[in-house]
Design a protein around this motif. Sequence first.
Motif, PDB file in Angstrom:
ATOM      1  N   ALA A 265      35.432  36.937  78.853  1.00  0.00           N
ATOM      2  CA  ALA A 265      35.177  38.384  78.858  1.00  0.00           C
ATOM      3  C   ALA A 265      34.820  38.728  80.307  1.00  0.00           C
ATOM      4  O   ALA A 265      33.646  38.914  80.636  1.00  0.00           O
ATOM      5  CB  ALA A 265      34.040  38.739  77.911  1.00  0.00           C
ATOM      6  N   PRO A 266      35.819  38.758  81.205  1.00  0.00           N
ATOM      7  CA  PRO A 266      35.558  38.811  82.641  1.00  0.00           C
ATOM      8  C   PRO A 266      34.704  39.987  83.112  1.00  0.00           C
ATOM      9  O   PRO A 266      33.856  39.822  83.991  1.00  0.00           O
ATOM     10  CB  PRO A 266      36.955  38.848  83.273  1.00  0.00           C
ATOM     11  CG  PRO A 266      37.891  39.217  82.172  1.00  0.00           C
ATOM     12  CD  PRO A 266      37.274  38.721  80.913  1.00  0.00           C
ATOM     13  N   GLU A 267      34.933  41.154  82.525  1.00  0.00           N
ATOM     14  CA  GLU A 267      34.151  42.316  82.962  1.00  0.00           C
ATOM     15  C   GLU A 267      32.686  42.172  82.551  1.00  0.00           C
ATOM     16  O   GLU A 267      31.774  42.508  83.319  1.00  0.00           O
ATOM     17  CB  GLU A 267      34.749  43.611  82.398  1.00  0.00           C
ATOM     18  CG  GLU A 267      36.126  43.932  82.961  1.00  0.00           C
ATOM     19  CD  GLU A 267      36.139  43.958  84.484  1.00  0.00           C
ATOM     20  OE1 GLU A 267      35.229  44.547  85.077  1.00  0.00           O
ATOM     21  OE2 GLU A 267      37.075  43.377  85.075  1.00  0.00           O
ATOM     22  N   GLY A 268      32.472  41.662  81.340  1.00  0.00           N
ATOM     23  CA  GLY A 268      31.101  41.436  80.889  1.00  0.00           C
ATOM     24  C   GLY A 268      30.413  40.369  81.712  1.00  0.00           C
ATOM     25  O   GLY A 268      29.239  40.501  82.079  1.00  0.00           O
ATOM     26  N   PHE A 269      31.147  39.286  82.017  1.00  0.00           N
ATOM     27  CA  PHE A 269      30.583  38.216  82.839  1.00  0.00           C
ATOM     28  C   PHE A 269      30.257  38.731  84.235  1.00  0.00           C
ATOM     29  O   PHE A 269      29.189  38.420  84.789  1.00  0.00           O
ATOM     30  CB  PHE A 269      31.578  37.054  82.930  1.00  0.00           C
ATOM     31  CG  PHE A 269      31.052  35.862  83.697  1.00  0.00           C
ATOM     32  CD1 PHE A 269      30.326  34.878  83.051  1.00  0.00           C
ATOM     33  CD2 PHE A 269      31.264  35.736  85.062  1.00  0.00           C
ATOM     34  CE1 PHE A 269      29.822  33.780  83.746  1.00  0.00           C
ATOM     35  CE2 PHE A 269      30.769  34.657  85.770  1.00  0.00           C
ATOM     36  CZ  PHE A 269      30.046  33.674  85.110  1.00  0.00           C
ATOM     37  N   LYS A 270      31.151  39.520  84.790  1.00  0.00           N
ATOM     38  CA  LYS A 270      30.928  40.066  86.131  1.00  0.00           C
ATOM     39  C   LYS A 270      29.698  40.982  86.144  1.00  0.00           C
ATOM     40  O   LYS A 270      28.905  40.954  87.089  1.00  0.00           O
ATOM     41  CB  LYS A 270      32.160  40.843  86.585  1.00  0.00           C
ATOM     42  CG  LYS A 270      32.120  41.271  88.047  1.00  0.00           C
ATOM     43  CD  LYS A 270      33.360  42.057  88.451  1.00  0.00           C
ATOM     44  CE  LYS A 270      34.583  41.172  88.503  1.00  0.00           C
ATOM     45  NZ  LYS A 270      35.754  41.891  89.089  1.00  0.00           N
ATOM     46  N   ALA A 271      29.538  41.773  85.081  1.00  0.00           N
ATOM     47  CA  ALA A 271      28.370  42.662  84.988  1.00  0.00           C
ATOM     48  C   ALA A 271      27.084  41.848  84.945  1.00  0.00           C
ATOM     49  O   ALA A 271      26.087  42.194  85.604  1.00  0.00           O
ATOM     50  CB  ALA A 271      28.491  43.543  83.749  1.00  0.00           C
TER      51      ALA A 271
ATOM     52  N   MET B 191      41.505  33.877  85.082  1.00  0.00           N
ATOM     53  CA  MET B 191      40.425  34.859  85.185  1.00  0.00           C
ATOM     54  C   MET B 191      39.143  34.198  85.712  1.00  0.00           C
ATOM     55  O   MET B 191      38.374  34.819  86.468  1.00  0.00           O
ATOM     56  CB  MET B 191      40.164  35.510  83.831  1.00  0.00           C
ATOM     57  CG  MET B 191      39.646  34.573  82.769  1.00  0.00           C
ATOM     58  SD  MET B 191      39.538  35.308  81.114  1.00  0.00           S
ATOM     59  CE  MET B 191      41.243  35.300  80.602  1.00  0.00           C
ATOM     60  N   GLN B 192      38.940  32.933  85.345  1.00  0.00           N
ATOM     61  CA  GLN B 192      37.760  32.204  85.808  1.00  0.00           C
ATOM     62  C   GLN B 192      37.875  31.857  87.290  1.00  0.00           C
ATOM     63  O   GLN B 192      36.900  31.958  88.040  1.00  0.00           O
ATOM     64  CB  GLN B 192      37.583  30.928  84.992  1.00  0.00           C
ATOM     65  CG  GLN B 192      37.304  31.156  83.521  1.00  0.00           C
ATOM     66  CD  GLN B 192      37.148  29.844  82.782  1.00  0.00           C
ATOM     67  OE1 GLN B 192      38.136  29.320  82.262  1.00  0.00           O
ATOM     68  NE2 GLN B 192      35.949  29.316  82.732  1.00  0.00           N
ATOM     69  N   LEU B 193      39.060  31.434  87.687  1.00  0.00           N
ATOM     70  CA  LEU B 193      39.284  31.112  89.105  1.00  0.00           C
ATOM     71  C   LEU B 193      39.055  32.348  89.971  1.00  0.00           C
ATOM     72  O   LEU B 193      38.475  32.259  91.061  1.00  0.00           O
ATOM     73  CB  LEU B 193      40.705  30.580  89.301  1.00  0.00           C
ATOM     74  CG  LEU B 193      41.033  29.252  88.612  1.00  0.00           C
ATOM     75  CD1 LEU B 193      42.529  28.956  88.707  1.00  0.00           C
ATOM     76  CD2 LEU B 193      40.227  28.099  89.218  1.00  0.00           C
ATOM     77  N   GLU B 194      39.494  33.498  89.500  1.00  0.00           N
ATOM     78  CA  GLU B 194      39.303  34.736  90.257  1.00  0.00           C
ATOM     79  C   GLU B 194      37.826  35.103  90.358  1.00  0.00           C
ATOM     80  O   GLU B 194      37.348  35.540  91.410  1.00  0.00           O
ATOM     81  CB  GLU B 194      40.105  35.861  89.613  1.00  0.00           C
ATOM     82  CG  GLU B 194      41.612  35.684  89.798  1.00  0.00           C
ATOM     83  CD  GLU B 194      42.444  36.670  88.997  1.00  0.00           C
ATOM     84  OE1 GLU B 194      41.866  37.355  88.120  1.00  0.00           O
ATOM     85  OE2 GLU B 194      43.668  36.747  89.241  1.00  0.00           O
ATOM     86  N   LEU B 195      37.085  34.918  89.259  1.00  0.00           N
ATOM     87  CA  LEU B 195      35.645  35.192  89.283  1.00  0.00           C
ATOM     88  C   LEU B 195      34.922  34.258  90.246  1.00  0.00           C
ATOM     89  O   LEU B 195      34.003  34.668  90.964  1.00  0.00           O
ATOM     90  CB  LEU B 195      35.059  35.062  87.876  1.00  0.00           C
ATOM     91  CG  LEU B 195      35.405  36.189  86.895  1.00  0.00           C
ATOM     92  CD1 LEU B 195      35.087  35.781  85.468  1.00  0.00           C
ATOM     93  CD2 LEU B 195      34.660  37.470  87.269  1.00  0.00           C
ATOM     94  N   LEU B 196      35.345  32.988  90.280  1.00  0.00           N
ATOM     95  CA  LEU B 196      34.753  32.031  91.222  1.00  0.00           C
ATOM     96  C   LEU B 196      35.062  32.434  92.658  1.00  0.00           C
ATOM     97  O   LEU B 196      34.180  32.412  93.526  1.00  0.00           O
ATOM     98  CB  LEU B 196      35.287  30.628  90.936  1.00  0.00           C
ATOM     99  CG  LEU B 196      34.870  29.512  91.916  1.00  0.00           C
ATOM    100  CD1 LEU B 196      33.359  29.347  91.961  1.00  0.00           C
ATOM    101  CD2 LEU B 196      35.541  28.193  91.543  1.00  0.00           C
TER     102      LEU B 196
ATOM    103  N   TYR C 118      31.225  35.078  91.779  1.00  0.00           N
ATOM    104  CA  TYR C 118      30.432  35.320  90.575  1.00  0.00           C
ATOM    105  C   TYR C 118      30.074  34.030  89.833  1.00  0.00           C
ATOM    106  O   TYR C 118      29.472  34.069  88.759  1.00  0.00           O
ATOM    107  CB  TYR C 118      31.156  36.278  89.639  1.00  0.00           C
ATOM    108  CG  TYR C 118      31.262  37.672  90.210  1.00  0.00           C
ATOM    109  CD1 TYR C 118      30.166  38.527  90.235  1.00  0.00           C
ATOM    110  CD2 TYR C 118      32.465  38.120  90.758  1.00  0.00           C
ATOM    111  CE1 TYR C 118      30.256  39.801  90.783  1.00  0.00           C
ATOM    112  CE2 TYR C 118      32.574  39.401  91.304  1.00  0.00           C
ATOM    113  CZ  TYR C 118      31.464  40.232  91.313  1.00  0.00           C
ATOM    114  OH  TYR C 118      31.565  41.492  91.860  1.00  0.00           O
ATOM    115  N   ALA C 119      30.460  32.896  90.372  1.00  0.00           N
ATOM    116  CA  ALA C 119      30.091  31.590  89.833  1.00  0.00           C
ATOM    117  C   ALA C 119      30.100  30.599  90.988  1.00  0.00           C
ATOM    118  O   ALA C 119      30.594  30.899  92.077  1.00  0.00           O
ATOM    119  CB  ALA C 119      31.059  31.158  88.736  1.00  0.00           C
TER     120      ALA C 119
END
Length: 310
Positions: free
Chosen positions: A221-227, A251-256, A260-261
């Motif tokens: 849930a990328p938007e929720g995780f980012k929030a 989506m996880q690689l992009e968040l990293l 955000y991780a």
Amino acid sequence: MRKTLFAAVAVAMMATPALAQSYKFVIVPKAMNNPFFDFARDGCLKRAKELGNIECIYKGPVEHEPATQAQIIQDFVTQKVDGLAISVADVAAMTKSIAAASAAGIPVITFDSDAPGSKRIAYIGTNNKEFGTALGKQLLKLRPDGGKYAMISGGPGAENLAERVNGVREALKGSKWSEVPGSPSFCNDDPALGVQQMTDLRTATPDLAAIIPVGGWPMFAPEGFKAFASKSKKDIDAGKFTLVVADTLRMQLELLKEGYANGLVGQRPFEMGEKAMDTLLAIKKGEKVSDIIYTGLDIVTKENVAKMLK
């Protein structure tokens, strides 16, 4: 004349190769709303197309519901499909389902999550104890100073997730890290619940130094995780709060990459789907297959995330 015609037909039949027998193989995920399993589906479909005589059927519960998964498997047993590859949501329930399929003459293998005491013929996927150990070592490498940590898991009846949790604990044993009471929390493979549990853990323990989801659910849930991560971004950047998460979906690689991780440890679900088709076909041909087929891990940090995204 008639003898000559019969002889010609016989020669033609001998010269024409026999068509390969076709099979219907089913891949049953824990939950179809989990994007991790989409890759196993894609690997299954690709390999089935390459083999030519295989139909890959992908069906499981929409959400993580062991009882529904058991009913779906029973339906396929009734249909007399040629083979089943199951990601086990609940070991006790699936052990019975696998026994029923086996009694009906349907070969069963497991992927991603195993039921080692069942009548399954082979397991394809990650060495989950090593997976958990890799997550713990990643945290230890990033934060040797230690602190309080918590884990998030999926379903309490899943053998693979229990092994990951134990692997994390083993890796951090004797270090300066201590697990908070009530860890792990169980999100039942629900991404939104996974994000909420991260928030709850941070609220319950303000000095919490790290969270390790042993599956990628909160990031699904990328938007929720980012929030969630945005509220702790200063602490993440300062090395006061660390997020090491399982799986490496795009989506996880992009968040990293966006900060955000701190680190990811990934599996190879596409290969699981491919190898599931190969293994079931080998079984149908009477060939011997390995009891355990590991597909490996990928360690991803900010240093190599760009390469992984390519």
